[in-house]
Design an enzyme around this catalytic site. Structure first.
Site, mmCIF file in Angstrom:
data_model
loop_
_atom_site.group_PDB
_atom_site.id
_atom_site.type_symbol
_atom_site.label_atom_id
_atom_site.label_comp_id
_atom_site.label_asym_id
_atom_site.label_seq_id
_atom_site.Cartn_x
_atom_site.Cartn_y
_atom_site.Cartn_z
ATOM 1 N N GLU A 1 99.352 -43.458 12.147
ATOM 2 C CA GLU A 1 100.755 -43.227 11.788
ATOM 3 C C GLU A 1 101.591 -43.187 13.054
ATOM 4 O O GLU A 1 101.239 -42.502 14.019
ATOM 5 C CB GLU A 1 100.904 -41.908 11.018
ATOM 6 N N GLU B 1 96.845 -34.752 9.186
ATOM 7 C CA GLU B 1 97.431 -34.108 10.356
ATOM 8 C C GLU B 1 97.061 -32.618 10.414
ATOM 9 O O GLU B 1 97.872 -31.746 10.080
ATOM 10 C CB GLU B 1 98.957 -34.251 10.373
#
Length: 398
Positions: free
Chosen positions: A322, A230
Site C-alpha cells: 500500500e 497494518e
C-alpha cells in the site's frame, strides 16, 4: 445493423465468454459511437434501439432500451466487454509469470527469476467492493487498459467489515478472486485489520476467514495472502506470535502459498511506532515463501522511511502492499517528486507494489473522480491527478 450480422456477433460473444478469453469480441463490424445504429422518423441515424450493440473507447456495449446516451455513460447501456483482435488475445501477468515463489530476497516467477508486480488496491469492500467500484468493466479497465499485474482485495475486519457478515464477505471475496483470475491478474487477499492495531485481537476471525477462503481457492496458483494489513501500537514480537498461529492455517491447505505479513508501526518496519527495522531482521519468521510488507505515503513519509525500505529489502523479501502520493490519510496534495524516489528504488530492487486505491472515494488518493463507479464509465477523463500518474507508472515499459 441487419439480423444476420447481429446473430453472428451474438454467437461470437457467447463463444468467447464461455472460453473466458481476455477479450470480448472482434468489434470491427460493430458501429462505433457516434455512428448510430438506428434511424429517426426523418431517416437520420441518431439513436440505438434495445439490443443494439455499439463500441466506444474500445469497449462494447448493448442498449437496454431506446437511447441517445453516449455508450457507457448511462444505465441505458450494458457493458459487454473489451474490443480487440481475437487472433491476439491479451496475456495477463499470471499467463506470463505463472506460479510465484519467494527466492532469496525477491518474489520470483515460475522460472525462479525475480520479478516486480505493479497494481492497485481496492478500497474497503464494504464500501467500494463488488458491483460498486469492482465490476466487470472496472476490472477489464484495470487488467487490459492499465495492464495491472495484481489487484489487492481489502477486506476490513471491523468498521462494517468481515465480523458483521462473515459468509457474505467470503462470498464477495471469492467472486472477486474469480473475476480477477479470469482476467489474468494476480490477487492479493488482504486481511485489513487496522483498529484494533494488535492483530492478535482478531486471531480467531483470521483463522476462520483464511481457512474458508484458501480452501475454496486452493486450486488457484495466482493468489497471495496478507494476514495483517497494518499492525500498530504493538511490538514485532506480538505480530510474530500472531503470524506463527495464522500461517499454518493457510499452509495446511495450500502448502506453497505466498504469505505476506504486515510489519509493526502501520507496516513501516516499526518506524511510525518509534521502532526499528532491526527488530524484524533479527527475528524473521521461519516459514518459507514469506514476505514482509511496507506502506508509505509520499507527502508524509520522508527519508527515514525510504531508508528503512532500502535497508529492509537488502536483507528481507519486501512487498509494498500500500502506498500513495498524498498524506498518510490518503488525502491532500500529491508529492510526485518524493513518490518518484520510492518508485525508482522499487524498480531498481524489483520490489513489487500496490497503490491505494481503485475507487471514487472523495479523497485525492482514490484514482477515480466521484460518481465514476455508479456511472460505470471508467475512462481516462474520469481520473484524478493521482490516477493519471499512477496509471502511467503501471504502464511503464509495457
Amino acid at each position: 445493423m441487419n439480423l444476420s450480422k447481429t446473430t453472428c456477433v451474438l454467437y461470437i460473444l457467447a463463444s468467447l465468454l464461455a472460453m473466458k478469453q481476455a477479450y470480448a469480441a472482434n468489434c470491427s463490424s460493430i458501429n462505433e459511437y457516434p455512428n448510430w445504429t438506428a434511424k429517426n422518423w426523418s431517416g437520420q441515424y441518431d439513436h440505438a434501439n434495445a439490443g443494439d450493440l455499439m463500441q466506444y473507447e474500445n469497449k462494447l456495449y448493448r442498449a437496454n432500451w431506446w437511447t441517445k446516451a453516449v455508450p457507457g455513460s448511462h444505465q441505458s447501456w450494458r457493458y459487454e466487454g473489451i474490443c480487440t483482435n481475437p487472433t491476439t488475445p491479451i496475456q495477463g501477468a499470471f499467463d506470463t509469470h505463472g506460479k510465484l515463489s519467494v527466492c532469496g530476497k525477491h518474489l520470483c516467477n515460475k522460472n525462479n527469476h525475480p520479478i516486480q508486480l505493479r497494481g492497485m488496491s481496492s478500497h474497503g469492500l464494504q464500501w467500494y467492493g463488488l458491483n460498486k467500484c469492482l465490476t466487470p468493466q472496472s476490472l477489464d479497465t484495470l487488467a487490459y487498459e492499465w495492464r495491472a499485474d495484481i489487484v489487492r482485495l481489502s477486506l476490513y475486519v471491523q468498521e462494517g467489515g468481515f465480523e458483521t457478515d462473515k459468509t457474505g464477505f467470503i462470498n464477495q471475496v471469492n467472486e472477486l478472486i474469480a473475476m480477477a483470475s479470469d482476467r489474468g491478474m494476480y490477487v492479493l487477499v488482504d486481511w485489513h485489520q487496522l483498529s484494533p492495531g494488535d492483530p492478535n485481537a482478531n486471531t480467531a476471525l483470521a483463522k476462520e476467514f483464511f481457512s474458508r477462503v484458501v480452501q475454496q481457492n486452493k486450486h488457484r496458483d495466482n493468489i497471495l495472502y496478507d494476514i495483517a494489513n497494518e499492525p500498530n501500537n504493538v511490538s514485532w514480537d506480538a505480530v510474530h506470535n500472531y503470524a506463527e498461529q495464522v500461517i499454518p492455517i493457510i499452509r495446511n491447505i495450500k502448502s506453497d502459498a505466498v504469505v505476506l505479513v504486515g510489519t509493526h508501526g502501520w507496516a513501516t518496519f516499526g518506524i511510525s511506532d518509534g521502532g526499528s527495522v532491526q527488530e524484524v531482521i533479527q527475528k524473521p519468521l521461519s516459514f518459507n515463501n514469506i514476505m514482509y510488507t511496507f506502506h508509505f505515503y509520499a507527502a508524509s513519509h520522508f527519508d527515514a522511511y525510504l531508508e528503512a525500505l532500502d535497508t529492509a529489502s537488502d536483507v528481507l523479501p519486501v512487498f509494498v502492499t500500500e502506498w500513495g502520493t498524498q498524506l498518510y490519510t490518503g488525502d491532500g496534495d500529491n508529492d510526485f517528486e518524493r513518490a518518484q524516489a520510492y518508485i525508482n528504488l522499487m524498480k531498481r530492487k524489483k520490489i513489487s507494489w500496490i497503490n491505494w486505491n481503485y475507487s471514487d472515494d472523495p479523497r485525492s488518493g482514490a484514482v477515480w473522480k466521484q460518481s465514476t463507479c455508479s456511472a460505470g464509465s471508467f475512462s481516462d477523463s474520469q481520473l484524478k491527478e493521482a490516477g493519471i500518474w499512477i496509471k502511467q507508472q503501471i504502464l511503464l515499459e509495457r
